[in-house]
Design a protein around this motif. Structure first.
Motif, PDB file in Angstrom:
ATOM      1  N   LYS A 136       0.839  -1.206   0.000  1.00 61.82           N
ATOM      2  CA  LYS A 136       0.000   0.000   0.000  1.00 61.82           C
ATOM      3  C   LYS A 136       0.874   1.256   0.000  1.00 61.82           C
ATOM      4  O   LYS A 136       0.565   2.238  -0.668  1.00 61.82           O
ATOM      5  CB  LYS A 136      -0.947   0.006   1.212  1.00 61.82           C
ATOM      6  N   SER A 137       1.979   1.228   0.743  1.00 53.87           N
ATOM      7  CA  SER A 137       2.907   2.366   0.764  1.00 53.87           C
ATOM      8  C   SER A 137       3.514   2.588  -0.614  1.00 53.87           C
ATOM      9  O   SER A 137       3.615   3.724  -1.083  1.00 53.87           O
ATOM     10  CB  SER A 137       4.021   2.127   1.788  1.00 53.87           C
ATOM     11  N   ALA A 138       3.910   1.499  -1.273  1.00 55.07           N
ATOM     12  CA  ALA A 138       4.528   1.602  -2.599  1.00 55.07           C
ATOM     13  C   ALA A 138       3.536   2.108  -3.641  1.00 55.07           C
ATOM     14  O   ALA A 138       3.916   2.838  -4.557  1.00 55.07           O
ATOM     15  CB  ALA A 138       5.086   0.246  -3.025  1.00 55.07           C
ATOM     16  N   ALA A 139       2.265   1.730  -3.514  1.00 49.68           N
ATOM     17  CA  ALA A 139       1.255   2.187  -4.476  1.00 49.68           C
ATOM     18  C   ALA A 139       1.112   3.704  -4.401  1.00 49.68           C
ATOM     19  O   ALA A 139       0.958   4.372  -5.424  1.00 49.68           O
ATOM     20  CB  ALA A 139      -0.075   1.493  -4.236  1.00 49.68           C
ATOM     21  N   GLY A 140       1.134   4.244  -3.184  1.00 48.33           N
ATOM     22  CA  GLY A 140       1.205   5.684  -2.993  1.00 48.33           C
ATOM     23  C   GLY A 140      -0.036   6.506  -3.277  1.00 48.33           C
ATOM     24  O   GLY A 140      -0.011   7.723  -3.148  1.00 48.33           O
ATOM     25  N   ARG A 141      -1.131   5.864  -3.686  1.00 49.13           N
ATOM     26  CA  ARG A 141      -2.360   6.626  -3.917  1.00 49.13           C
ATOM     27  C   ARG A 141      -2.921   7.086  -2.570  1.00 49.13           C
ATOM     28  O   ARG A 141      -2.668   6.471  -1.537  1.00 49.13           O
ATOM     29  CB  ARG A 141      -3.397   5.771  -4.645  1.00 49.13           C
TER      30      ARG A 141
END
Length: 165
Positions: A136-141
């Motif tokens: 979720k952190s990497a997705a960044g939305r």
């Protein structure tokens, strides 16, 4: 159309689809109060597994939901070789199938960072809490970053409960 994750998961399991539950449903299974409107999975994108996926949903009128003309799901040899993700509308709801997860990698790495989770209708692999937070952190939305805050709170609560034992 109502979202019926339980029925979708049962069908995938019955057809022996190789997959890991990711996304919002995974967060809910870890104990986060997330709102989710679809079922996200990471699966092996081998021809055999994609054919099992197709068999699991074939009678649910699956349609590619992100294509302009909402084509039906029909796995051809070429599609099995070239597809990276499949985004479907079905009679049981939305099913998004990814070949890799942001911040984690492809199916084999996702599987390594998953854990078994028992539900009343079967045992499934779900992304570990730490891996879900990383993805979720990497997705960044914005909505993913909000989910990270909730998931971090779940993690802290679990760690506190462990320390009390």
């Amino acid at each position: 159309m109502p979202q019926n994750d339980k029925a979708l998961l049962r069908r995938l399991k019955e057809q022996d689809v190789e997959f890991v539950i990711i996304g919002g449903v995974c967060g809910v299974l870890h104990g986060a109060s997330l709102v989710t409107l679809d079922l996200d999975i990471c699966c092996r994108f081998s021809p055999e597994n994609l054919r099992r996926l197709e068999a699991a949903v074939k009678d649910l009128h699956p349609r590619h939901r992100l294509t302009a003309n909402k084509l039906p799901l029909e796995m051809t040899d070429e599609l099995c070789r070239t597809l990276k993700n499949i985004y479907l509308n079905t009679d049981l709801g939305i099913l998004d199938c990814l070949s890799e997860v942001s911040g984690i990698g492809g199916y084999d790495l996702v599987m390594q960072r998953s854990t078994p989770h028992r539900l009343s209708y079967g045992e499934f692999q779900i992304l570990s809490l730490d891996a879900l937070i990383a993805s979720k952190s990497a997705a960044g939305r914005q909505r993913d970053l909000e989910a990270v805050r909730l998931l971090q709170a779940v993690k802290e609560k679990k760690e506190q409960e462990k320390s009390l034992l």
